[in-house]
Design a protein around this motif. Structure first.
Motif, PDB file in Angstrom:
ATOM      1  N   GLY A  16      53.460  36.938  27.557  1.00 50.24           N
ATOM      2  CA  GLY A  16      52.990  38.272  27.204  1.00 50.24           C
ATOM      3  C   GLY A  16      53.704  38.929  26.032  1.00 50.24           C
ATOM      4  N   ARG A  17      54.430  38.144  25.243  1.00 49.44           N
ATOM      5  CA  ARG A  17      55.136  38.742  24.092  1.00 49.44           C
ATOM      6  C   ARG A  17      54.183  39.470  23.162  1.00 49.44           C
ATOM      7  NH1 ARG A  17      57.127  33.304  22.081  1.00 49.44           N
ATOM      8  NH2 ARG A  17      55.115  33.077  23.095  1.00 49.44           N
ATOM      9  N   THR A  18      53.129  38.750  22.741  1.00 49.08           N
ATOM     10  CA  THR A  18      52.235  39.342  21.746  1.00 49.08           C
ATOM     11  C   THR A  18      51.538  40.574  22.323  1.00 49.08           C
ATOM     12  OG1 THR A  18      51.908  37.114  20.889  1.00 49.08           O
ATOM     13  CG2 THR A  18      50.377  38.797  20.134  1.00 49.08           C
ATOM     14  N   THR A  19      51.078  40.439  23.558  1.00 52.94           N
ATOM     15  CA  THR A  19      50.376  41.553  24.204  1.00 52.94           C
ATOM     16  C   THR A  19      51.248  42.803  24.254  1.00 52.94           C
ATOM     17  OG1 THR A  19      49.281  39.918  25.591  1.00 52.94           O
ATOM     18  CG2 THR A  19      49.195  42.206  26.337  1.00 52.94           C
TER      19      THR A  19
ATOM     20  N   GLY B 129      49.662  32.620  14.864  1.00 47.57           N
ATOM     21  CA  GLY B 129      49.819  34.036  15.167  1.00 47.57           C
ATOM     22  C   GLY B 129      48.535  34.617  15.733  1.00 47.57           C
ATOM     23  N   ASP B 130      48.640  35.453  16.783  1.00 46.33           N
ATOM     24  CA  ASP B 130      47.402  36.082  17.227  1.00 46.33           C
ATOM     25  C   ASP B 130      47.449  37.592  17.298  1.00 46.33           C
ATOM     26  OD1 ASP B 130      47.637  33.850  20.037  1.00 46.33           O
ATOM     27  OD2 ASP B 130      48.918  35.568  19.606  1.00 46.33           O
ATOM     28  N   VAL B 131      48.389  38.168  16.599  1.00 46.77           N
ATOM     29  CA  VAL B 131      48.423  39.626  16.498  1.00 46.77           C
ATOM     30  C   VAL B 131      47.110  40.136  15.888  1.00 46.77           C
ATOM     31  CG1 VAL B 131      49.486  41.525  15.212  1.00 46.77           C
ATOM     32  CG2 VAL B 131      50.930  39.873  16.404  1.00 46.77           C
TER      33      VAL B 131
ATOM     34  N   VAL C  31      58.898  42.567  15.781  1.00 43.93           N
ATOM     35  CA  VAL C  31      58.623  41.198  15.347  1.00 43.93           C
ATOM     36  C   VAL C  31      58.208  40.365  16.559  1.00 43.93           C
ATOM     37  CG1 VAL C  31      59.496  39.252  14.015  1.00 43.93           C
ATOM     38  CG2 VAL C  31      60.518  41.516  13.707  1.00 43.93           C
ATOM     39  N   ASP C  32      57.025  39.777  16.455  1.00 45.19           N
ATOM     40  CA  ASP C  32      56.534  38.909  17.527  1.00 45.19           C
ATOM     41  C   ASP C  32      56.931  37.470  17.180  1.00 45.19           C
ATOM     42  OD1 ASP C  32      55.157  37.848  19.671  1.00 45.19           O
ATOM     43  OD2 ASP C  32      53.218  37.894  18.676  1.00 45.19           O
ATOM     44  N   CYS C  33      57.948  36.945  17.857  1.00 51.56           N
ATOM     45  CA  CYS C  33      58.497  35.622  17.512  1.00 51.56           C
ATOM     46  C   CYS C  33      57.813  34.498  18.291  1.00 51.56           C
ATOM     47  CB  CYS C  33      59.978  35.567  17.849  1.00 51.56           C
ATOM     48  SG  CYS C  33      60.986  36.789  17.029  1.00 51.56           S
TER      49      CYS C  33
HETATM   50 MG   LIG Z   1      52.051  35.147  21.307  1.00 48.71          MG
END
Ligand SMILES: [Mg+2]
Ligand SMILES: Nc1ncnc2c1ncn2[C@@H]1O[C@H](COP(=O)(O)OP(=O)(O)O)[C@@H](O)[C@H]1O
Length: 416
Positions: A165-168, A195-197, A272-274
């Protein structure tokens, strides 16, 4: 007309030169000032004609487009190069960008693609020049002289395991900090391969990404970084990951560091989404971060990897307060309790976020962050609480000695 874009065409095939000249002849804001059939001729003409944009063929017999682009940078620095190639491979693209090309067109391209590229390159170049004219002197310590605001906080979302769930949460925390806390927020998708931001925010994949910044980053400071950052309707700004995985290699560790420094100088919060991969770039981001939000879920693999990561973080000399544990989907009943997790990793969980598949998936499918579409939901409240806890806090001073870090980094890769 004074504000026409002056273009020099360079291609060894006469028909291509004619064709391009005709195509551009239809555009009122573009003027073809000359055409050259070789790299050498291109250099001479560029010096003589001072074009704004050079349309450069990559494959030419005497001096190829890459060598010519490299030399142009020294002899006609005002000319921005748009490289043309029949090969669309990443290696060609990378070499062109490193030589200093601003755009890369794969033949055959439409006249729309051609004119759009020329205009965009020209606008970016002009913005860069005007910025340099406004801020002729940069502070010697490398920070922007024009902006004497406090540098913003860098928050890295990391987890040693994917799918937690990092990106979310990164996307929604960015929105919460901007809308409810009034912060100037930029979100960086550092998942450079996949990347899916952009998907979560429903942004057009044709938008500019960090890959477009690569040439500037190789040369020096990213002067025109703002032109690569996308404004999202929620009020946050986004620096997207490259549109395709092979372009990820354009993004170097030193480039990422420069980007984060530059963004920190002009924003309150840089999120930052790593990726979960431990490589030099991820480590550089974690080093630079003021806070690492380390995300885990109630799964045995997530917990095991977290334990390892915490040991590594310790070896790297990160203060315990820099590394925050965020338990996502904390209430999901999977037979593991929060207290079991805490016992296993020997640390308290700092923040929890409830599981809410309905809000999260509904938002995902619509490309609208749940913080906007379901503001009252518990999951949104949890995200706001997280944002408030982080943005309200003082920056954490770096403590680790450089040598200690190097030693720790070596051993870091041993357990992978
Ligand atoms: Mg992600
Ligand atoms: N709090 C939550 N409640 C329900 N589903 C969630 C929650 N957080 C994330 N998810 C779901 O979990 C999956 C993985 O999330 P993602 O943000 O892509 O993880 P990561 O970036 O760590 O790989 C997605 O399908 C997402 O919708």
């Amino acid at each position: 007309m004074a504000d026409q874009i002056r273009v020099l065409i360079v291609d060894d095939i006469p028909e291509t030169r004619d064709h391009l000249t005709k195509l551009l002849g239809f555009e009122t804001d573009i003027e073809v000032v000359g055409s050259a059939s070789s790299g050498k001729e291109a250099l001479d003409l560029a010096v003589k004609l001072s074009p704004d944009v050079v349309l450069m063929d990559i494959n030419m017999p005497d001096m190829d487009g890459i060598a010519a682009t490299e030399q142009l940078a020294a002899r006609a620095p005002g000319a921005a190069v748009v490289m043309m190639s029949v090969q669309g491979e990443a290696d060609y693209l990378r070499r062109s960008m490193l030589a200093g090309a601003r755009e890369f067109l794969v033949k055959p391209f439409s006249s729309d693609e051609l004119t759009t590229s020329i205009r965009q390159v020209h606008i970016r170049e002009r913005e860069k020049l005007s910025r340099m004219a406004v801020v002729p002197v940069r502070a010697t310590n490398g920070t922007a002289a024009a902006d004497d605001r406090e540098p913003g906080i860098i928050v890295a979302f990391f987890s040693p395991k994917g799918g937690v769930g990092r990106t979310t949460i990164a996307v929604n925390m960015a929105v919460a900090a901007a809308t409810d806390l009034g912060k100037k927020v930029v979100l960086v998708d550092a998942s450079f391969q996949f990347g899916d931001v952009g998907v979560l925010l429903n942004l057009n994949p044709r938008n500019k990404s960090i890959a477009d910044l690569a040439p500037e980053l190789e040369i020096g400071e990213p002067e025109s970084i703002d032109t690569f950052v996308i404004n999202h309707s929620s009020g946050i700004r986004v620096l997207l990951a490259p549109p395709s995985p092979e372009m990820a290699e354009l993004v170097t560790t030193s480039g990422v560091k420069k980007v984060l420094e530059a963004l920190r100088a002009t924003n309150d919060l840089v999120i930052v989404d790593c990726t979960s991969w431990f490589n030099d770039t991820t480590l550089a981001i974690l080093d630079m971060a003021d806070v690492i939000l380390t995300m885990l879920s109630l799964e045995i693999t997530s917990i095991k990897n977290m334990r390892m990561f915490l040991e590594v973080a310790d070896q790297l000399g990160y203060e315990p307060s820099k590394v925050r544990l965020v338990l996502n989907r904390a209430d999901s009943t999977l037979g593991i309790r929060v207290s079991d997790v805490e016992h296993s990793i020997g640390r308290k969980v700092d923040h929890t976020i409830v599981s809410d598949g309905r809000s999260v998936v509904y938002a995902l499918n619509r490309g609208v962050p749940f913080f906007l579409s379901n503001r009252e939901a518990q999951v949104s409240q949890d995200v706001l609480r997280l944002a408030t806890a982080i943005v309200g806090e003082a920056r954490v001073a770096p403590v680790a000695a450089a040598e200690g870090k190097v030693a720790a980094k070596k051993s870091l890769f041993a357990w992978r």
